[in-house]
Design an enzyme around this catalytic site. Structure first.
Site, mmCIF file in Angstrom:
data_model
loop_
_atom_site.group_PDB
_atom_site.id
_atom_site.type_symbol
_atom_site.label_atom_id
_atom_site.label_comp_id
_atom_site.label_asym_id
_atom_site.label_seq_id
_atom_site.Cartn_x
_atom_site.Cartn_y
_atom_site.Cartn_z
ATOM 1 N N ASP A 130 31.452 78.683 4.348
ATOM 2 C CA ASP A 130 32.691 79.005 3.635
ATOM 3 C C ASP A 130 32.421 79.307 2.160
ATOM 4 O O ASP A 130 31.459 78.789 1.577
ATOM 5 C CB ASP A 130 33.671 77.813 3.707
ATOM 6 N N HIS A 146 28.408 84.799 17.264
ATOM 7 C CA HIS A 146 27.187 85.556 16.953
ATOM 8 C C HIS A 146 27.229 86.972 17.535
ATOM 9 O O HIS A 146 26.821 87.923 16.879
ATOM 10 C CB HIS A 146 25.954 84.778 17.441
ATOM 11 N N ASP A 192 20.451 79.051 11.610
ATOM 12 C CA ASP A 192 20.422 78.562 12.990
ATOM 13 C C ASP A 192 19.723 79.531 13.938
ATOM 14 O O ASP A 192 19.312 79.156 15.029
ATOM 15 C CB ASP A 192 21.848 78.273 13.471
ATOM 16 N N ASP A 206 25.869 85.956 7.302
ATOM 17 C CA ASP A 206 26.307 84.861 8.174
ATOM 18 C C ASP A 206 26.354 83.612 7.308
ATOM 19 O O ASP A 206 25.485 82.750 7.381
ATOM 20 C CB ASP A 206 25.310 84.715 9.324
ATOM 21 N N SER A 207 27.394 83.524 6.473
ATOM 22 C CA SER A 207 27.438 82.478 5.452
ATOM 23 C C SER A 207 28.341 81.324 5.850
ATOM 24 O O SER A 207 29.141 81.425 6.771
ATOM 25 C CB SER A 207 27.990 83.076 4.155
#
Lengths: 279, 279
Positions: free
Chosen positions: A159, A63, A87, A156-157
């Site tokens: 796969d 992060h 998250d 922030d994906s």
């Protein structure tokens, strides 16, 4: 022949068949299987469709390295958008920058946010901040149907298989470019430089077509397949490889020195963009 | 609960239960189980006592990063010794430096050398070079019973369990210091910064007690547990973080830029040596 290379590895803190994992939660949401596991070394783990998304042991590397290089590159980041990242880890890091007025979190699966608020409060707490706006929608659709002026866009994906595949498309990147301010910065996680090299090359080539500057930087991450993880950063005005301003953000890992060393040397960056890198 | 996190990972080129591995050779030598496996992504693999030592896909990252920073730091490396490294990968890299007059390879298990000459000729070919002298002995004993003046000492060991444990002892490092020239450089692989942090701290502290300069640098390596691999380098005279001379060595990965970026930033290096680093 099936082989467990780590069954005899007495020197490592984990065994790779994860026989010491305990499941503490699971559900099938509208989009995916969501699991929360507990591991003696990695701590609590978020697993989506069988793939580790984060562990409390090492999520800060990911992060911090996804968020801060872009945030520091922008001279005064006020409006940020995070696409994916239910998250809350990226939200937490973005909010460490005092210039921030507003963070839009576009997470398709609202259940990921809710499960993380219950099981990962240290990671997701920032989601309750009044500057944070939650949008439960596909990121590409959200950009397609609006008109925005973001300073920083963070992807922030998961796969690039299934629904996340479009979050790596040239169409998506061009929507991001259109909704970024003139001094805007865009960053996305872009998979492993070792395992997914053709994918990293494609991302870099797409960004080069759309942005004045685009580069790849890396961080070793043990919990993701291929481990040598890439982040692709693109900018309209300011060179993201340099650190031009100071931020005291109470970081566990990130620093201007970490930032500058993380970028690929020119020779490898050039080989990557030209598609000649091969290992 | 036993869990295979990668069974559903359609985006990675390997599955982590290695169900697609084929064994092409195995024996039990005097010291260990030696296996040669073939893998569709990693190519040919050397496995000792169940732990991957190298794969033809990615061994060049490890061998180049272990050897060249030390070789480049020395102003005129003529005499080198490699302790461990029976596969010949380090020998191959050392011989890329034209200044080299002699390489001593101290490998306890002569069968590793022989098996690699048969199954990994591209890696081990340098062992036949007339400048290479093979010693089949424990590295610590070899240094203890002789008197040498090496320019560069390279330790390419297995994990610090069993016989390789002494190759990480203060006693061993002090023997290396005694047998190094005044401008000598020493480097050793020193395990993962993430998985084996207490071990890396101990190595760094031991080196600091014995050498004028000692530092840690890293490389992401997918085939080793913990992945964020460390190399510990120590020098009597010249700062190994800088690249003061040019070598055209036909490297696949190493370059002066890679060299300089690989070192930890000062703040992390200092936290590591003081034992305060904790993640």
């Amino acid at each position: 022949m099936t082989y467990n290379f780590f069954e005899k590895d007495q020197f490592s803190p984990i065994n790779y068949n994860y026989s010491d994992v305990v499941e503490i939660y699971n559900e099938k949401s509208q989009f995916q299987k969501i699991q929360v596991l507990e591991h003696p070394f990695f701590g609590r783990m978020l697993v989506l469709d069988g793939i580790i998304q984060l562990t409390t042991k090492d999520e800060f590397f990911y992060h911090e390295m996804l968020v801060h290089p872009a945030m520091i590159t922008h001279p005064h980041p006020r409006e940020a958008i995070i696409i994916g990242g239910g998250d809350g880890g990226c939200v937490r890091e973005v909010l460490k920058h005092p210039e921030i007025d507003s963070v839009t979190l576009v997470e398709m699966d609202i259940r990921v946010i809710e499960v993380c608020q219950e099981f990962f409060p240290m990671i997701s707490a920032g989601i309750n901040d009044q500057r944070v706006k939650i949008v439960s929608q596909d990121g590409l659709e959200y950009l397609e149907n609006g008109s925005f002026a973001f300073d920083v866009v963070i992807v922030d994906s998961t796969d690039p298989i299934g629904p996340a595949k479009r979050l790596f498309s040239e169409r998506f990147y061009s929507l991001i470019e259109k909704n970024l301010n003139i001094d805007g910065v865009f960053v996305t996680q872009s998979e492993s430089l070792f395992f997914h090299l053709p994918h990293v090359i494609k991302v870099q080539q797409n960004l080069k077509n759309l942005f004045k500057m685009s580069y790849c930087y890396t961080q070793a991450l043990s919990t993701y397949a291929g481990n040598w993880w890439t982040f692709s950063i693109a900018s309209k005005l300011i060179d993201p490889r340099k650190v031009l301003r100071q931020v005291d953000g109470n970081f566990r890992y990130y620093s201007p020195e970490v930032h500058m060393r993380a970028f690929l040397p020119d020779s490898i960056q050039n080989a990557l963009v030209s598609g000649k890198l091969d290992w």
